[in-house]
Write a protein that holds these residues in place. Structure first.
Motif, PDB file in Angstrom:
ATOM      1  N   VAL A  18      -5.891  34.804 -10.115  1.00  0.00           N
ATOM      2  CA  VAL A  18      -5.532  33.758  -9.163  1.00  0.00           C
ATOM      3  C   VAL A  18      -4.209  33.127  -9.583  1.00  0.00           C
ATOM      4  N   GLU A  19      -3.420  32.768  -8.600  1.00  0.00           N
ATOM      5  CA  GLU A  19      -2.207  32.000  -8.862  1.00  0.00           C
ATOM      6  C   GLU A  19      -2.596  30.528  -8.874  1.00  0.00           C
ATOM      7  N   VAL A  20      -2.227  29.826  -9.912  1.00  0.00           N
ATOM      8  CA  VAL A  20      -2.592  28.423 -10.050  1.00  0.00           C
ATOM      9  C   VAL A  20      -1.355  27.558  -9.854  1.00  0.00           C
ATOM     10  N   ASP A  21      -1.454  26.607  -8.939  1.00  0.00           N
ATOM     11  CA  ASP A  21      -0.392  25.623  -8.743  1.00  0.00           C
ATOM     12  C   ASP A  21      -0.746  24.424  -9.611  1.00  0.00           C
ATOM     13  N   GLU A  22      -0.323  24.481 -10.875  1.00  0.00           N
ATOM     14  CA  GLU A  22      -0.717  23.425 -11.802  1.00  0.00           C
ATOM     15  C   GLU A  22      -0.191  22.062 -11.385  1.00  0.00           C
ATOM     16  N   GLY A  23       0.949  22.005 -10.737  1.00  0.00           N
ATOM     17  CA  GLY A  23       1.472  20.723 -10.263  1.00  0.00           C
ATOM     18  C   GLY A  23       0.541  20.089  -9.245  1.00  0.00           C
ATOM     19  N   LEU A  24       0.035  20.892  -8.333  1.00  0.00           N
ATOM     20  CA  LEU A  24      -0.898  20.408  -7.314  1.00  0.00           C
ATOM     21  C   LEU A  24      -2.167  19.874  -7.969  1.00  0.00           C
ATOM     22  N   LEU A  25      -2.709  20.638  -8.914  1.00  0.00           N
ATOM     23  CA  LEU A  25      -3.936  20.217  -9.591  1.00  0.00           C
ATOM     24  C   LEU A  25      -3.716  18.973 -10.439  1.00  0.00           C
ATOM     25  N   LEU A  26      -2.589  18.923 -11.142  1.00  0.00           N
ATOM     26  CA  LEU A  26      -2.309  17.760 -11.979  1.00  0.00           C
ATOM     27  C   LEU A  26      -2.094  16.499 -11.140  1.00  0.00           C
ATOM     28  N   ASP A  27      -1.429  16.646 -10.000  1.00  0.00           N
ATOM     29  CA  ASP A  27      -1.238  15.496  -9.112  1.00  0.00           C
ATOM     30  C   ASP A  27      -2.579  14.978  -8.609  1.00  0.00           C
ATOM     31  N   LEU A  28      -3.457  15.892  -8.184  1.00  0.00           N
ATOM     32  CA  LEU A  28      -4.774  15.488  -7.701  1.00  0.00           C
ATOM     33  C   LEU A  28      -5.576  14.826  -8.816  1.00  0.00           C
ATOM     34  N   ALA A  29      -5.538  15.400 -10.003  1.00  0.00           N
ATOM     35  CA  ALA A  29      -6.263  14.827 -11.138  1.00  0.00           C
ATOM     36  C   ALA A  29      -5.750  13.425 -11.460  1.00  0.00           C
ATOM     37  N   ARG A  30      -4.433  13.236 -11.407  1.00  0.00           N
ATOM     38  CA  ARG A  30      -3.843  11.926 -11.703  1.00  0.00           C
ATOM     39  C   ARG A  30      -4.298  10.872 -10.702  1.00  0.00           C
ATOM     40  N   VAL A  31      -4.229  11.210  -9.414  1.00  0.00           N
ATOM     41  CA  VAL A  31      -4.631  10.243  -8.383  1.00  0.00           C
ATOM     42  C   VAL A  31      -6.111   9.908  -8.522  1.00  0.00           C
ATOM     43  N   SER A  32      -6.924  10.924  -8.735  1.00  0.00           N
ATOM     44  CA  SER A  32      -8.359  10.706  -8.895  1.00  0.00           C
ATOM     45  C   SER A  32      -8.651   9.831 -10.106  1.00  0.00           C
ATOM     46  N   ALA A  33      -7.999  10.128 -11.225  1.00  0.00           N
ATOM     47  CA  ALA A  33      -8.225   9.359 -12.448  1.00  0.00           C
ATOM     48  C   ALA A  33      -7.850   7.894 -12.274  1.00  0.00           C
ATOM     49  N   HIS A  34      -6.768   7.636 -11.560  1.00  0.00           N
ATOM     50  CA  HIS A  34      -6.299   6.258 -11.409  1.00  0.00           C
ATOM     51  C   HIS A  34      -7.039   5.495 -10.315  1.00  0.00           C
ATOM     52  N   GLN A  35      -7.389   6.168  -9.242  1.00  0.00           N
ATOM     53  CA  GLN A  35      -7.990   5.475  -8.107  1.00  0.00           C
ATOM     54  C   GLN A  35      -9.514   5.423  -8.161  1.00  0.00           C
ATOM     55  N   VAL A  36     -10.142   6.427  -8.732  1.00  0.00           N
ATOM     56  CA  VAL A  36     -11.603   6.487  -8.730  1.00  0.00           C
ATOM     57  C   VAL A  36     -12.117   6.074 -10.108  1.00  0.00           C
ATOM     58  N   GLN A  37     -11.966   6.972 -11.053  1.00  0.00           N
ATOM     59  CA  GLN A  37     -12.388   6.724 -12.427  1.00  0.00           C
ATOM     60  C   GLN A  37     -11.750   7.812 -13.267  1.00  0.00           C
ATOM     61  N   HIS A  38     -11.386   7.475 -14.472  1.00  0.00           N
ATOM     62  CA  HIS A  38     -10.694   8.436 -15.339  1.00  0.00           C
ATOM     63  C   HIS A  38     -11.442   9.764 -15.417  1.00  0.00           C
ATOM     64  N   THR A  39     -12.734   9.697 -15.589  1.00  0.00           N
ATOM     65  CA  THR A  39     -13.527  10.914 -15.766  1.00  0.00           C
ATOM     66  C   THR A  39     -13.729  11.700 -14.475  1.00  0.00           C
ATOM     67  N   SER A  40     -13.262  11.186 -13.351  1.00  0.00           N
ATOM     68  CA  SER A  40     -13.407  11.934 -12.092  1.00  0.00           C
ATOM     69  C   SER A  40     -12.386  13.066 -11.982  1.00  0.00           C
ATOM     70  N   ALA A  41     -11.336  13.042 -12.785  1.00  0.00           N
ATOM     71  CA  ALA A  41     -10.261  14.036 -12.665  1.00  0.00           C
ATOM     72  C   ALA A  41     -10.739  15.479 -12.838  1.00  0.00           C
ATOM     73  N   PRO A  42     -11.438  15.816 -13.930  1.00  0.00           N
ATOM     74  CA  PRO A  42     -11.848  17.224 -14.064  1.00  0.00           C
ATOM     75  C   PRO A  42     -12.886  17.630 -13.027  1.00  0.00           C
ATOM     76  N   ILE A  43     -13.747  16.707 -12.655  1.00  0.00           N
ATOM     77  CA  ILE A  43     -14.761  17.026 -11.646  1.00  0.00           C
ATOM     78  C   ILE A  43     -14.095  17.258 -10.301  1.00  0.00           C
ATOM     79  N   THR A  44     -13.112  16.446  -9.967  1.00  0.00           N
ATOM     80  CA  THR A  44     -12.400  16.583  -8.701  1.00  0.00           C
ATOM     81  C   THR A  44     -11.678  17.920  -8.617  1.00  0.00           C
ATOM     82  N   THR A  45     -10.985  18.282  -9.679  1.00  0.00           N
ATOM     83  CA  THR A  45     -10.258  19.549  -9.646  1.00  0.00           C
ATOM     84  C   THR A  45     -11.209  20.739  -9.661  1.00  0.00           C
ATOM     85  N   PHE A  46     -12.336  20.610 -10.356  1.00  0.00           N
ATOM     86  CA  PHE A  46     -13.338  21.673 -10.327  1.00  0.00           C
ATOM     87  C   PHE A  46     -13.850  21.863  -8.906  1.00  0.00           C
TER      88      PHE A  46
END
Length: 110
Positions: A18-46
């Motif tokens: 698979v081709e991974v767009d790490e920028g896309l995933l990192l951006d989503l993880a950052r927003v999730s971590a800041h807006q929801v809860q820090h620990t939501s980042a890996p779950i959100t990207t998963f």
């Protein structure tokens, strides 16, 4: 070793092509971590990856799914003053059940 090398090696180990767009995933993880809860980042990207895989999403569909997840995280409202266990130093005890065999666990659909 950089992040891209890690992703390549991890894909080899997991036997995924698979081709991974790490920028896309990192951006989503950052927003999730800041807006929801820090620990939501890996779950959100998963869950994004799971949704993309389940629907056999192409790169543009993956971006659309990520945009939906990002929009949800950006509008998420944490209760005023709610602590983030990782950010605010609040200790949250997570039981260590690595020695427990969960292979026979049965879960009911809600």
């Amino acid at each position: 070793m950089n992040l891209h090398d890690w992703i390549d090696e991890l894909c080899d180990v997991l036997d995924v092509d698979v081709e991974v767009d790490e920028g896309l995933l990192l951006d989503l993880a950052r927003v999730s971590a800041h807006q929801v809860q820090h620990t939501s980042a890996p779950i959100t990207t998963f869950l994004l990856g799971y949704a993309a895989g389940a629907s056999d999403a192409d790169p543009s569909e993956m971006e659309a799914l990520a945009a939906k997840a990002t929009a949800l995280a950006e509008q998420w409202e944490r209760p005023a003053g709610a602590p983030d266990p990782e950010v605010d130093g609040v200790e949250v005890e997570v039981p260590d059940d690595r020695g427990v065999d969960h292979s026979t666990d049965v879960f009911e659909d809600a």
